[in-house]
Design an enzyme around this catalytic site. Sequence first.
Site, mmCIF file in Angstrom:
data_model
loop_
_atom_site.group_PDB
_atom_site.id
_atom_site.type_symbol
_atom_site.label_atom_id
_atom_site.label_comp_id
_atom_site.label_asym_id
_atom_site.label_seq_id
_atom_site.Cartn_x
_atom_site.Cartn_y
_atom_site.Cartn_z
ATOM 1 N N SER A 160 0.823 -1.214 0.000
ATOM 2 C CA SER A 160 0.000 0.000 0.000
ATOM 3 C C SER A 160 0.858 1.267 0.000
ATOM 4 C CB SER A 160 -0.936 -0.004 1.221
ATOM 5 O OG SER A 160 -0.186 -0.142 2.407
ATOM 6 N N THR A 161 2.039 1.233 0.619
ATOM 7 C CA THR A 161 2.900 2.425 0.611
ATOM 8 C C THR A 161 3.458 2.644 -0.790
ATOM 9 O OG1 THR A 161 3.519 1.697 2.846
ATOM 10 C CG2 THR A 161 4.692 3.600 1.959
ATOM 11 N N ASP B 27 7.501 -4.273 6.429
ATOM 12 C CA ASP B 27 6.594 -4.624 7.518
ATOM 13 C C ASP B 27 7.182 -4.240 8.862
ATOM 14 O OD1 ASP B 27 4.517 -5.934 5.900
ATOM 15 O OD2 ASP B 27 6.188 -7.245 5.371
ATOM 16 N N GLY C 195 7.573 -8.847 3.010
ATOM 17 C CA GLY C 195 6.874 -10.035 2.517
ATOM 18 C C GLY C 195 5.467 -10.174 3.030
ATOM 19 N N GLY D 138 3.031 -8.808 1.893
ATOM 20 C CA GLY D 138 2.199 -8.937 0.695
ATOM 21 C C GLY D 138 2.577 -10.155 -0.144
ATOM 22 N N GLU E 13 10.984 -9.017 -4.692
ATOM 23 C CA GLU E 13 11.472 -7.777 -4.056
ATOM 24 C C GLU E 13 12.960 -7.889 -3.747
ATOM 25 O OE1 GLU E 13 7.323 -6.363 -1.902
ATOM 26 O OE2 GLU E 13 8.741 -7.566 -0.761
HETATM 27 C C1 5RP Z 1 5.144 -6.856 0.246
HETATM 28 C C2 5RP Z 1 5.987 -6.092 1.200
HETATM 29 C C3 5RP Z 1 5.506 -4.739 1.587
HETATM 30 O O1 5RP Z 1 6.511 -3.821 1.333
HETATM 31 C C4 5RP Z 1 5.170 -4.733 3.053
HETATM 32 O O2 5RP Z 1 4.228 -5.758 3.318
HETATM 33 C C5 5RP Z 1 4.626 -3.384 3.492
HETATM 34 O O3 5RP Z 1 3.356 -3.208 2.973
HETATM 35 P P1 5RP Z 1 2.522 -1.879 3.188
HETATM 36 O O4 5RP Z 1 3.223 -0.800 2.424
HETATM 37 O O5 5RP Z 1 1.172 -2.220 2.616
HETATM 38 O O6 5RP Z 1 2.451 -1.586 4.653
HETATM 39 O O7 5RP Z 1 7.004 -6.516 1.651
HETATM 40 O O8 5RP Z 1 5.648 -8.147 0.037
#
Ligand code: 5RP
Length: 219
Positions: free
Chosen positions: A30-31, A84, A95, A97, A103
């Site tokens: 989301s970021t 995270d 991870g 997501g 990544e």
């Molecule tokens: C996805 C990731 C994201 O960068 C992590 O989960 C942060 O997500 P968000 O920006 O939604 O807080 O590692 O695999």
Amino acid sequence: MSIDSQKQAAAEAALQYVPEGCCIGVGTGSTVNHFIAALARHRVPIAGAVSSSEASTRLLQQARIEVIDLNSAGDIEIYVDGADEATRHLQLIKGGGGALTREKIVAAASRRFICIADQSKLVDVLGRFPLPVEVIPMARSYVARQLVKLGGQPVLREGFNTDNGNVILDIHNLKILDPSKLESQLNEITGVVCNGLFARRGADTLLIGTDRGVDVLKP
Ligand code: 5RP
């Protein structure tokens, strides 16, 4: 300021690190979605983007940003991605997501990793967030037993497959005092594709959105 506004502030702050005319690496979450929107809104003149997931690829294409295959991109100037959890040493858990493997590949191929996050992600010790491990499906039970031996409680992410067709085991209840060592230990387990510790190659700059603005952390 809401968590989402903090994410947006960190994402906007990352724009100043984007070199014009270059291909950049783009993470997932989301970021990063705020970052992709900001790239489009400000019409930042980049050559294109290497994407770390199918989800980000779709958003980049909707924003009319060219998606470039990593194999054609060569070294990438910067990689922008969320986290995270992050420490002041710029070691990360990623991870949430499920895009950790791609990544980590794009981060490895990039000269600088700019991590963007809201202030809830900043921690003293990694491990409160369950550590994601991408696993070849047939090795799931074997790998889970090895993770228990390392002191964790692996939980299968139900109903989820990664973009690479694998499964995720989220390891709960780890207090990660030596992230680089654990990252290597996890990599050595046969059947593990990748783990969500970004410690041996952490971020180079961490942009934390807070109520007071964006804090810039460097190692
Ligand atoms: C996805 C990731 C994201 O960068 C992590 O989960 C942060 O997500 P968000 O920006 O939604 O807080 O590692 O695999």
